[in-house]
Design a protein around this motif. Structure first.
Motif, PDB file in Angstrom:
ATOM      1  N   LYS A  25       0.836  -1.205   0.000  1.00  0.00           N
ATOM      2  CA  LYS A  25       0.000   0.000   0.000  1.00  0.00           C
ATOM      3  C   LYS A  25       0.873   1.257   0.000  1.00  0.00           C
ATOM      4  N   ALA A  26       1.932   1.237   0.830  1.00  0.00           N
ATOM      5  CA  ALA A  26       2.845   2.387   0.887  1.00  0.00           C
ATOM      6  C   ALA A  26       3.546   2.592  -0.452  1.00  0.00           C
ATOM      7  N   PHE A  27       3.929   1.488  -1.094  1.00  0.00           N
ATOM      8  CA  PHE A  27       4.593   1.593  -2.394  1.00  0.00           C
ATOM      9  C   PHE A  27       3.663   2.171  -3.444  1.00  0.00           C
ATOM     10  N   ILE A  28       2.417   1.689  -3.484  1.00  0.00           N
ATOM     11  CA  ILE A  28       1.466   2.174  -4.494  1.00  0.00           C
ATOM     12  C   ILE A  28       1.176   3.657  -4.284  1.00  0.00           C
ATOM     13  N   ASP A  29       1.036   4.078  -3.028  1.00  0.00           N
ATOM     14  CA  ASP A  29       0.826   5.504  -2.741  1.00  0.00           C
ATOM     15  C   ASP A  29       2.010   6.332  -3.239  1.00  0.00           C
ATOM     16  N   GLY A 246      13.272  -4.981 -11.686  1.00  0.00           N
ATOM     17  CA  GLY A 246      13.403  -5.532 -10.343  1.00  0.00           C
ATOM     18  C   GLY A 246      12.110  -5.350  -9.557  1.00  0.00           C
ATOM     19  N   SER A 247      11.994  -6.040  -8.440  1.00  0.00           N
ATOM     20  CA  SER A 247      10.805  -5.925  -7.587  1.00  0.00           C
ATOM     21  C   SER A 247      10.871  -4.636  -6.777  1.00  0.00           C
ATOM     22  N   PRO A 248       9.726  -4.036  -6.454  1.00  0.00           N
ATOM     23  CA  PRO A 248       9.739  -2.771  -5.725  1.00  0.00           C
ATOM     24  C   PRO A 248      10.054  -2.906  -4.242  1.00  0.00           C
ATOM     25  N   ILE A 249       9.808  -4.089  -3.663  1.00  0.00           N
ATOM     26  CA  ILE A 249      10.154  -4.323  -2.262  1.00  0.00           C
ATOM     27  C   ILE A 249      11.019  -5.581  -2.186  1.00  0.00           C
ATOM     28  N   GLY A 257      21.032  -6.069  -0.285  1.00  0.00           N
ATOM     29  CA  GLY A 257      22.316  -5.453  -0.640  1.00  0.00           C
ATOM     30  C   GLY A 257      22.263  -4.555  -1.855  1.00  0.00           C
ATOM     31  N   ARG A 258      21.137  -4.532  -2.561  1.00  0.00           N
ATOM     32  CA  ARG A 258      21.034  -3.710  -3.763  1.00  0.00           C
ATOM     33  C   ARG A 258      19.788  -2.837  -3.698  1.00  0.00           C
ATOM     34  N   GLU A 259      19.956  -1.585  -4.131  1.00  0.00           N
ATOM     35  CA  GLU A 259      18.865  -0.625  -4.078  1.00  0.00           C
ATOM     36  C   GLU A 259      17.712  -1.042  -4.991  1.00  0.00           C
ATOM     37  N   LYS A 260      16.484  -0.820  -4.531  1.00  0.00           N
ATOM     38  CA  LYS A 260      15.300  -1.105  -5.330  1.00  0.00           C
ATOM     39  C   LYS A 260      14.996   0.113  -6.203  1.00  0.00           C
ATOM     40  N   THR A 261      14.708  -0.157  -7.470  1.00  0.00           N
ATOM     41  CA  THR A 261      14.456   0.943  -8.409  1.00  0.00           C
ATOM     42  C   THR A 261      13.310   0.588  -9.353  1.00  0.00           C
ATOM     43  N   LEU A 262      12.820   1.605 -10.042  1.00  0.00           N
ATOM     44  CA  LEU A 262      11.970   1.400 -11.208  1.00  0.00           C
ATOM     45  C   LEU A 262      12.542   2.269 -12.327  1.00  0.00           C
ATOM     46  N   VAL A 263      12.009   2.131 -13.525  1.00  0.00           N
ATOM     47  CA  VAL A 263      12.593   2.793 -14.696  1.00  0.00           C
ATOM     48  C   VAL A 263      11.581   3.755 -15.321  1.00  0.00           C
ATOM     49  N   ILE A 264      12.052   4.943 -15.662  1.00  0.00           N
ATOM     50  CA  ILE A 264      11.228   5.883 -16.420  1.00  0.00           C
ATOM     51  C   ILE A 264      11.888   6.077 -17.786  1.00  0.00           C
ATOM     52  N   VAL A 265      11.134   5.806 -18.834  1.00  0.00           N
ATOM     53  CA  VAL A 265      11.620   5.919 -20.207  1.00  0.00           C
ATOM     54  C   VAL A 265      10.945   7.119 -20.869  1.00  0.00           C
ATOM     55  N   ASP A 266      11.754   8.044 -21.354  1.00  0.00           N
ATOM     56  CA  ASP A 266      11.227   9.221 -22.058  1.00  0.00           C
ATOM     57  C   ASP A 266      11.391   8.980 -23.560  1.00  0.00           C
ATOM     58  N   THR A 267      10.317   8.627 -24.227  1.00  0.00           N
ATOM     59  CA  THR A 267      10.395   8.265 -25.651  1.00  0.00           C
ATOM     60  C   THR A 267      10.751   9.453 -26.532  1.00  0.00           C
ATOM     61  N   VAL A 301      14.825   5.343 -10.900  1.00  0.00           N
ATOM     62  CA  VAL A 301      14.320   6.059  -9.729  1.00  0.00           C
ATOM     63  C   VAL A 301      14.373   5.129  -8.527  1.00  0.00           C
ATOM     64  N   SER A 302      15.042   5.585  -7.466  1.00  0.00           N
ATOM     65  CA  SER A 302      15.177   4.778  -6.253  1.00  0.00           C
ATOM     66  C   SER A 302      13.848   4.691  -5.506  1.00  0.00           C
ATOM     67  N   ILE A 303      13.539   3.511  -5.006  1.00  0.00           N
ATOM     68  CA  ILE A 303      12.303   3.275  -4.257  1.00  0.00           C
ATOM     69  C   ILE A 303      12.644   3.226  -2.766  1.00  0.00           C
ATOM     70  N   PRO A 304      11.934   3.966  -1.934  1.00  0.00           N
ATOM     71  CA  PRO A 304      12.197   3.917  -0.487  1.00  0.00           C
ATOM     72  C   PRO A 304      11.918   2.523   0.063  1.00  0.00           C
ATOM     73  N   MET A 305      12.525   2.198   1.210  1.00  0.00           N
ATOM     74  CA  MET A 305      12.227   0.931   1.877  1.00  0.00           C
ATOM     75  C   MET A 305      11.097   1.191   2.869  1.00  0.00           C
ATOM     76  N   PHE A 306       9.987   0.516   2.664  1.00  0.00           N
ATOM     77  CA  PHE A 306       8.807   0.778   3.466  1.00  0.00           C
ATOM     78  C   PHE A 306       8.730  -0.110   4.713  1.00  0.00           C
ATOM     79  N   GLN A 307       9.538  -1.172   4.755  1.00  0.00           N
ATOM     80  CA  GLN A 307       9.608  -2.044   5.926  1.00  0.00           C
ATOM     81  C   GLN A 307      11.077  -2.264   6.274  1.00  0.00           C
ATOM     82  N   PRO A 308      11.544  -1.803   7.440  1.00  0.00           N
ATOM     83  CA  PRO A 308      12.950  -2.017   7.822  1.00  0.00           C
ATOM     84  C   PRO A 308      13.274  -3.508   7.884  1.00  0.00           C
ATOM     85  N   MET A 309      14.373  -3.903   7.246  1.00  0.00           N
ATOM     86  CA  MET A 309      14.823  -5.292   7.240  1.00  0.00           C
ATOM     87  C   MET A 309      16.343  -5.313   7.357  1.00  0.00           C
TER      88      MET A 309
END
Length: 466
Positions: A25-29, A246-249, A257-267, A301-309
């Motif tokens: 839910k936090a990720f979708i928001d 990659g997965s968002p969480i 050990g690796r940052e979670k990201t998503l991709v924005i493509v500007d056509t 774009v880096s995705i925040p970590m919504f659950q500390p692990m």
């Protein structure tokens, strides 16, 4: 236009008994806020939107609410099925969602290649990109098995059929492109293991028939290829245009050990970008500055970590010291706790490891989810391995240990058995999804028949009274 590429949400996942509902839910928001701030025109989810073929009701609610939220933002949504997704479940609302600017590609359809080519419109209502929406390809969807084929023939045949399917979809997109005044970028999708991709603990090897991984030569010359299945964000080509978001969480502890990201493509920047050239000589400072400051069409774009692990590894003394260090437990949101995995490295068996760690974290906002033990020696002793519990082993670990215990099995034979074992795992999961689909159909038929019988009984009763 701007296209956002993400994948492997696994809505409904339970992680060692813990629900990921709040994280998703936090990720979708957060994602919706990004769509607003960056003026995203379309979002592509490249497979595994759900974790199982029968996701919990809250996961379905999130899915449908996402569609409504995207529609409210005039942002198109393209969803392709992954190996975890149920074809029939996605098809339940597929037609309805198309009226809400959400296109779902649940299964390869050789008889309707047209359905796999989706136009993406800009805010002016003009076609700005084509999406070749290719979902997870099951062997039965793209080829028919022939009797008498060798293992190698089946493998090469499947590879050719997958390549042919991609080519057919891509060629149709190029033909559609010719009808436009100005050709637009062609975006591909896929949910599979491509050669060069680094997997994580949460990704079981995906075997499409007998293929462990597909070479990049299978894919046509897409302007961008949005891949799913591997949870570590990474590119599989040098120019970075074929990549896994990659997965968002984190879906396993080894993904921390690796940052979670998503991709924005500007056509819009695809056509502006020049072919790669060497930077100008030192004398031309202004030209060099211009080359270095150019805007790339692909942005992570880096995705925040919504659950500390956290995952700690070392001797019991070392782990205890880390847990007691000031600042180990960072400031979290009120009510949040840290999910912890601990691996104790020791040659001696310690029966009270979990108890001793629990004593250390007793007054801390930490929840211990898993404790594992590992031998410090390169070669584990039989005594140490015999004390490992089943909860510390994966299904593949158990199979591997069974192979090692059988001294009559040669190395090459062990490789073949391992490959067949992984194929069986994949087929078992697909069968479970299909069984789930069949049960849903049976329940629907039963419900319809019961309703029909009830109506007939009611009519009969009314006639008797009359």
């Amino acid at each position: 236009m701007k296209i956002l590429h993400t994948s492997d949400w696994h809505l409904g996942q339970h992680f060692m008994g813990k629900s990921r509902r709040d994280e998703h839910k936090a990720f979708i928001d957060w994602l919706l806020a990004l769509v607003d701030s960056d003026h995203i025109d379309a979002v592509i989810i490249a497979g595994d939107i759900f974790d199982t073929g029968s996701p919990p009701s809250y996961a379905r609610e999130m899915y449908h609410q996402l569609v409504l939220d995207m529609k409210a933002r005039a942002c198109q949504l393209v969803i392709v099925a992954g190996n975890h997704d149920s074809v029939s479940m996605l098809n339940e609302s597929k037609s309805l969602l198309s009226y809400l600017d959400t296109q779902v590609s649940s299964q390869a359809n050789l008889d309707d290649i047209e359905s796999h080519v989706i136009p993406l419109m800009n805010k002016q209502g003009e076609i700005s990109a084509w999406v070749c929406a290719v979902p997870y390809l099951r062997p039965k969807d793209v080829m028919k098995s022939l009797s008498g084929q060798s293992e190698q023939d089946k493998k090469m045949g499947l590879l050719q059929h997958i390549s042919d399917f991609y080519q057919q979809v891509y060629l149709l997109a190029t033909e559609k492109n010719k009808t436009l005044k100005t050709p637009v970028p062609i975006i591909g999708t896929g949910h599979l293991t491509a050669m060069g991709g680094q997997v994580s603990e949460s990704v079981r090897d995906l075997y499409v028939g007998t293929l462990e991984a597909l070479p990049t030569s299978v894919f046509p010359a897409f302007d961008y290829l949005a891949l799913g299945h591997i949870h570590r964000a990474q590119a599989i080509t040098k120019n970075g245009r074929f990549r896994y978001s990659g997965s968002p969480i984190p879906l396993s502890f080894d993904e921390l050990g690796r940052e979670k990201t998503l991709v924005i493509v500007d056509t819009d920047l695809f056509s502006e970008q020049l072919e790669e050239k060497e930077l100008p000589v030192m004398g031309d400072l202004f030209a060099r500055e211009s080359a270095e400051d150019k805007i790339e069409p692909i942005r992570l774009v880096s995705i925040p970590m919504f659950q500390p692990m956290a995952s700690l590894k070392g001797s019991l003394k070392e782990v205890t010291k880390q847990l007691n260090e000031q600042g180990f437990v960072k400031s979290f949101e009120p009510g949040q706790t840290l999910w912890l995995e601990v691996t104790i490295v020791a040659d001696d068996y310690l029966s009270d490891v979990q108890k001793r760690i629990m004593e250390v974290i007793d007054d801390k906002p930490i929840e211990l989810l898993r404790v594992m033990r590992k031998s410090a020696l390169e070669k584990k002793t039989d005594a140490f391995e015999s004390r490992q519990t089943l909860s510390e082993l994966t299904v593949s670990d158990v199979f591997e240990k069974s192979l090692q215990a059988n001294l009559d099995i040669e190395e090459e034979e062990a490789k073949t058995l391992t490959k067949l074992f992984n194929v069986c795992l994949t087929e078992m999961e697909e069968s479970q999804n299909e069984l789930s689909d069949d049960i849903k159909v049976s329940e629907k038929t039963y419900s319809e028949n019961a309703k029909k019988n009830s109506e007939e009984d009611s009519e009969s009763h009314e006639e008797e009274q009359a």
